[in-house]
Design an enzyme around this catalytic site. Sequence first.
Site, PDB file in Angstrom:
ATOM      1  N   HIS A  52     -12.278  -3.547   7.889  1.00  0.00           N
ATOM      2  CA  HIS A  52     -12.622  -3.306   6.480  1.00  0.00           C
ATOM      3  C   HIS A  52     -13.765  -2.297   6.314  1.00  0.00           C
ATOM      4  O   HIS A  52     -14.181  -2.039   5.201  1.00  0.00           O
ATOM      5  CB  HIS A  52     -13.054  -4.605   5.784  1.00  0.00           C
ATOM      6  CG  HIS A  52     -11.940  -5.554   5.489  1.00  0.00           C
ATOM      7  ND1 HIS A  52     -11.264  -6.229   6.480  1.00  0.00           N
ATOM      8  CD2 HIS A  52     -11.373  -5.942   4.326  1.00  0.00           C
ATOM      9  CE1 HIS A  52     -10.346  -7.011   5.926  1.00  0.00           C
ATOM     10  NE2 HIS A  52     -10.387  -6.846   4.625  1.00  0.00           N
ATOM     11  N   GLU A  88       0.799  -1.225   0.000  1.00  0.00           N
ATOM     12  CA  GLU A  88       0.000   0.000   0.000  1.00  0.00           C
ATOM     13  C   GLU A  88       0.831   1.274   0.000  1.00  0.00           C
ATOM     14  O   GLU A  88       0.501   2.241  -0.684  1.00  0.00           O
ATOM     15  CB  GLU A  88      -0.987   0.018   1.172  1.00  0.00           C
ATOM     16  CG  GLU A  88      -2.272  -0.772   0.920  1.00  0.00           C
ATOM     17  CD  GLU A  88      -2.074  -2.270   0.921  1.00  0.00           C
ATOM     18  OE1 GLU A  88      -1.022  -2.739   1.398  1.00  0.00           O
ATOM     19  OE2 GLU A  88      -2.969  -2.991   0.436  1.00  0.00           O
TER      20      GLU A  88
END
Lengths: 309, 326
Positions: B130, B63
Amino acid sequence: MPDDVTSPPPADLYRQLLLCRRFEEVVAEQYREGRVPGPLHLALGQEATAVGVCAALRRTDVITSTHRGHHHCLAKGADVDRMMAELLGRRTGYSAGRNGSMHIADPDVGLLGTNGIVGGGLPIATGAAFGLQVQGRDDVAVCFFGEGATATGNFGEALNLAALWSLPVVFVCENNRFAELTPSSTHVAGEVWQRAEAYGFPGVRVDGSDVHAVAAASHEAVARARAGDGPTLLEVMTYRLSGHYVGDPATYRDEAEAQAWRDRDAVARARADIAESDATAIDDEISTLLATAVERALAAPTADPEDLG
Amino acid sequence: MTTTRPLKFWQGVNQALHQEMERDEKVVLVGEDVGGPGGPYGVTRNLRATFGPNRVRDTPISESTIAGLGVGAAAVGLRPVVELMFFDFCMLAMDQIVNQAAKYRYFTGRSLPFTIRTMSGSGGSYGAQHCQSFEAWFAAVPGLTVVMPSNARDAKGLLKSAIRSDDPTLVIETFGLLTARRDTPVDEDFLVPLGVAETRRTGDDVTVVATGRMVDRSLEAAERAAADGVSAEVIDPRTIAPLDRATIVESVSRTGRLVVVQEAPGPFSVAAEVCALAVEECFDRLRAAPVRLCAEFANVPTPQELVEARVPGVDAIHAALLTVTR
Ligand SMILES: Cc1ncc(C[n+]2csc(CCOP(=O)(O)OP(=O)(O)O)c2C)c(N)n1
């Protein structure tokens, strides 16, 4: 900087090395006079890394630098007056004197920025290499970082991705033996240059007191990147002759070790490569250049709250 | 007459990407699974087939470096769109977003045309790592634009504006809205301007400021309240930063009442900011204390019933509208 430099003339190498060396010394003096409004990390002893690596670069190539990056900036062609002004907190500096040493950038000469975040340049240089590749340019990206940064996640991410995409990037680990106040043995497991092998691209270790050796290694790595053959990891073995920051007494350092590096000083060696009369002329040229830069900076207005936006 | 189609949210995103990549070859797309697979939820389908592997790339799971691809590529002349699969995963890219991208203009004086697309898992059963709502974190950083479309039309128009913008922009998509439809202009030149709120419903008695999944709920609650004789105005800021303060201030000054509805917990949130705005700018006009309807200050659960129990529903919003106007 001319296009496609092969091996710069010895006088040019000496001029550049001396500029890096004297710039740091002059800025340190200004700091002690209380005229530098931020921290300063000097690269005394490390000049050959920047000068040797950048000898293989064109103006349109890009680099990312670090918190210890004045020599990278100078070697890539940043303007001495604007750098000095920035460090002295003047409106004529690169960003109006509001950002200082760790945030100098000049995209016009391919300097994407020094950086206050250790390892922060690794993803950016990788991204720049990606951008160059997509555009079909044969320019390359060079990422300078210290051996301390090899402990960050960015290092593993960037090497892996650059290898997967065969990006035109050269990772230059400037191993100056210290990360802040602790020796590299506290930070680095194994050998940095060998990590490239695991990702399937060349890793090379080179003597950072020999500017010619650094330049040769850089030429090879840059040529590989330009040809589309992917990244190289260069580990330049050097030594930080200064403290971590100006004012750090560096009591953790072994004096004998430091002296051994001083004895092999790249700047002195480059000076010995040229005629004494040429060397003296360059000494004078650099002194004047820096004295003028300081003078101009001090004559300029100090950073203004208006420029915060 | 502009032609519109009842697009799903994800189709709005997909159309925006197709149109902008067609329009400008400097636009590229990178992220995990965005290419071959067309995205984990199909949002980026067909882009790779249309624009090829040079411009649409599947990244490894990195990321920080994925975000760095955007910073570096934008610095050398591209207009990259970077997908960070879930909002929660942006935590791994914080340095590149906050310390690097958001500072680039400040350090260099140059533009950095860089779009990050991410998705809040709100409305899904993906649990506490999430489904978080971090919009206020990013909105608190000078140098970042943050948009949060609540429907297909805005998803398309805001993303197109983000891609054409010269500064780093974070576009927050929402899982629970991916298949929701709204009439959307098909036109290539259709844009939703950054920094401009949309008043989705006009009213006189109370101003509702709602974001993300809470916009449709607020509209439904406002309809119900109308039957009770309460006239509610519903504003969707669409852009979180910079917030369209003028639209909110004008409305609250007129209605004298404010209810803010969001899926993030209340403390230190967008709702807190909007309430502060109302108190600072509309103090003399307020007829009731501003009300915040937010998620409970607790981590997000996984089972759907618990997810919904934690966030404001239509009933709660309706009740708040009646209470605040009583
Ligand atoms: C992410 C991050 N962690 C910690 C620091 C504090 N810090 C500044 S310099 C430094 C040491 C860096 O060592 P190295 O990468 O070897 O570079 P050198 O200072 O030797 O040039 C540290 C830990 C920082 N700036 N950024």
